[in-house]
Design a protein around this motif. Structure first.
Motif, PDB file in Angstrom:
ATOM      1  N   THR A 173       0.085  -4.040   9.366  1.00 43.38           N
ATOM      2  CA  THR A 173       0.432  -4.560   8.046  1.00 43.38           C
ATOM      3  C   THR A 173      -0.287  -5.877   7.773  1.00 43.38           C
ATOM      4  O   THR A 173      -0.731  -6.133   6.655  1.00 43.38           O
ATOM      5  CB  THR A 173       1.957  -4.739   7.922  1.00 43.38           C
ATOM      6  N   LEU A 177      -2.560  -6.326   4.490  1.00 42.56           N
ATOM      7  CA  LEU A 177      -2.283  -7.377   3.507  1.00 42.56           C
ATOM      8  C   LEU A 177      -3.530  -8.213   3.241  1.00 42.56           C
ATOM      9  O   LEU A 177      -3.858  -8.535   2.093  1.00 42.56           O
ATOM     10  CB  LEU A 177      -1.147  -8.278   4.008  1.00 42.56           C
ATOM     11  N   ALA A 206      -1.486 -10.639  -4.773  1.00 44.37           N
ATOM     12  CA  ALA A 206      -1.022 -10.434  -3.396  1.00 44.37           C
ATOM     13  C   ALA A 206       0.314  -9.697  -3.371  1.00 44.37           C
ATOM     14  O   ALA A 206       0.485  -8.721  -2.630  1.00 44.37           O
ATOM     15  CB  ALA A 206      -0.898 -11.782  -2.689  1.00 44.37           C
ATOM     16  N   SER A 209       0.207  -6.003  -3.943  1.00 46.52           N
ATOM     17  CA  SER A 209      -0.319  -5.172  -2.852  1.00 46.52           C
ATOM     18  C   SER A 209       0.647  -5.045  -1.678  1.00 46.52           C
ATOM     19  O   SER A 209       0.430  -4.210  -0.795  1.00 46.52           O
ATOM     20  CB  SER A 209      -1.642  -5.763  -2.338  1.00 46.52           C
ATOM     21  N   HIS A 210       1.692  -5.852  -1.650  1.00 43.45           N
ATOM     22  CA  HIS A 210       2.589  -5.859  -0.488  1.00 43.45           C
ATOM     23  C   HIS A 210       3.244  -4.510  -0.197  1.00 43.45           C
ATOM     24  O   HIS A 210       3.215  -4.051   0.965  1.00 43.45           O
ATOM     25  CB  HIS A 210       3.671  -6.933  -0.669  1.00 43.45           C
ATOM     26  N   ALA A 213       0.897  -2.112   1.500  1.00 42.12           N
ATOM     27  CA  ALA A 213       0.541  -2.564   2.849  1.00 42.12           C
ATOM     28  C   ALA A 213       1.679  -2.297   3.829  1.00 42.12           C
ATOM     29  O   ALA A 213       1.464  -1.842   4.956  1.00 42.12           O
ATOM     30  CB  ALA A 213       0.192  -4.052   2.827  1.00 42.12           C
ATOM     31  N   TYR A 214       2.914  -2.581   3.405  1.00 39.95           N
ATOM     32  CA  TYR A 214       4.066  -2.362   4.281  1.00 39.95           C
ATOM     33  C   TYR A 214       4.191  -0.883   4.673  1.00 39.95           C
ATOM     34  O   TYR A 214       4.416  -0.555   5.840  1.00 39.95           O
ATOM     35  CB  TYR A 214       5.364  -2.800   3.595  1.00 39.95           C
TER      36      TYR A 214
END
Length: 383
Positions: A173, A177, A206, A209-210, A213-214
């Motif tokens: 992750t 990120l 940011a 996009s979290h 990504a997670y």
């Protein structure tokens, strides 16, 4: 320092730029580039240096004057030369022209400082470097106050580090990120707007996009295989739900849960495809047991979401709307899970009505609050 006559000569074409950069810095950059010695040289000598520069950059006219054409070429040389001399691996100036070579240089630099790559001393080196490059935005800016802060907290958490799956998820992750944020930075540079990127825009990109990504990092596997760790993972960024990041944090919280629920359901659907009797009885039994465990874990995940609503953690109508809209769009694999999702939707709708009723009561007492609630919780009046 250049003399007063030299100063007038040097800034004849562009005094505004010189003032914007600061006289001393601007003149020092020009002097260093042209090889001009410090105070004492006359205007004629400076003109000779400018003519020599113009001769090396056709089709500039050799007039010894820093006019508009010469200024543009000179500024480009000033922008490019220092980084190349001081650090060959440095990214291009953020306000430089986005040529293919410079775009590649920026991409290469960002990749090199991403976790897992050689120029990343620590997992959070990336955030320190982009803060220097794009800002600095200071201790309250996204790169340091959020990116680095939570990179440190997740990568140094003892509980997560002791669990192999969780440790792998944190590592993957972290890389995702940083990779997604790098894509945003490169896109802004290609458009020629990186120099003007504000901290707020960087933060929004940011946060957007979290969730991806997670989940792509493997959060769904954590839910299915180590569900007890979810409370630990959720508790680390808990402070972000009560500060200026509350809206963005809640949005990513809801979106991440939506993605995880869909992935778990997708795994269940894939496991259910085809008759169990096509293999040995033991394989069929193992398969059934795994599906049963995953259903239980999905049920626990949904139950936790309902608790968040019942406890008032999700306390705005706009957030609750997002929960219900996303759940309405998911097809659940059986009646029990569908009922649990329906209970969440019912609880969310009831909470919306309760919040709207409290807003109306306050607006009745203080009519001026209407506009404030409209801005704070758009769409509340529908409830």
């Amino acid at each position: 320092m250049l003399t007063e006559p030299q100063l007038r000569h040097a800034v004849r074409a562009n005094p505004g730029q010189a003032r914007a950069l600061g006289w001393d810095k601007w003149l020092a950059e020009i002097g260093a580039l042209l090889g001009e010695p410090s105070a004492g040289a006359g205007e004629a000598r400076l003109a000779h240096k400018v003519e020599r520069f113009q001769s090396g950059h056709p089709p500039l006219a050799k007039d010894g004057v820093i006019g508009s054409g010469t200024w543009l070429v000179l500024k480009k040389a000033i922008d490019d030369k220092p980084a190349r001399i001081s650090n060959p691996n440095a990214p291009p100036p953020k306000d430089s022209k986005p040529t293919p070579d410079r775009v590649k240089a920026l991409s290469d630099w960002l990749l090199a400082i991403t976790e897992g790559h050689p120029r990343s001393t620590n997992p959070w080196t990336y955030y320190e470097e982009i803060d220097k490059y794009l800002g600095p935005f200071g201790d309250t800016g996204y790169p340091i106050a959020y990116g680095k802060k939570y990179c440190v907290l997740f990568n140094t958490n003892d509980t997560l580090s002791r669990d192999a799956r969780a440790k792998a998820w944190v590592h993957r992750t972290t890389i995702l990120l940083q990779t997604y944020l790098s894509q945003y930075i490169v896109e802004r540079y290609q458009k020629g707007t990186l120099a003007s990127v504000a901290e707020k825009a960087l933060r929004e990109a940011a946060f957007a996009s979290h969730p991806l990504a997670y989940t792509r990092g493997g959060l769904t596997l954590i839910v299915m295989q180590s569900p007890g760790l979810m409370s630990m993972i959720s508790s680390i960024p808990a402070a972000e739900f009560s500060n200026e990041n509350a809206d963005s944090s809640m949005a990513q919280y809801v979106e991440t849960r939506n993605l995880v629920i869909k992935e778990v359901i997708g795994t269940l659907a894939a496991g259910m495809a085809g008759p169990a009797h096509t293999g040995a009885l033991t394989r069929a039994a193992d398969k059934d047991r795994l599906e049963f465990q995953r259903r239980i874990q999905l049920g626990e995940y949904l139950t936790d979401l309902k608790k968040g609503i019942d406890s008032g953690r999700i306390e705005r109508i706009a957030w609750l709307d997002r929960v219900t809209k996303q759940l309405d769009g998911i097809e659940f694999p059986d009646a029990a899970l569908k009922k649990l999702a329906g209970d969440i939707v019912t609880a969310a709708d009831a909470r919306k009505k309760a919040l709207a009723a409290s807003y109306r009561q306050e607006v009745k007492l203080v009519p001026a609050l209407q506009a404030q609630y409209d801005a704070y919780d758009p769409g509340w009046s529908r409830w």
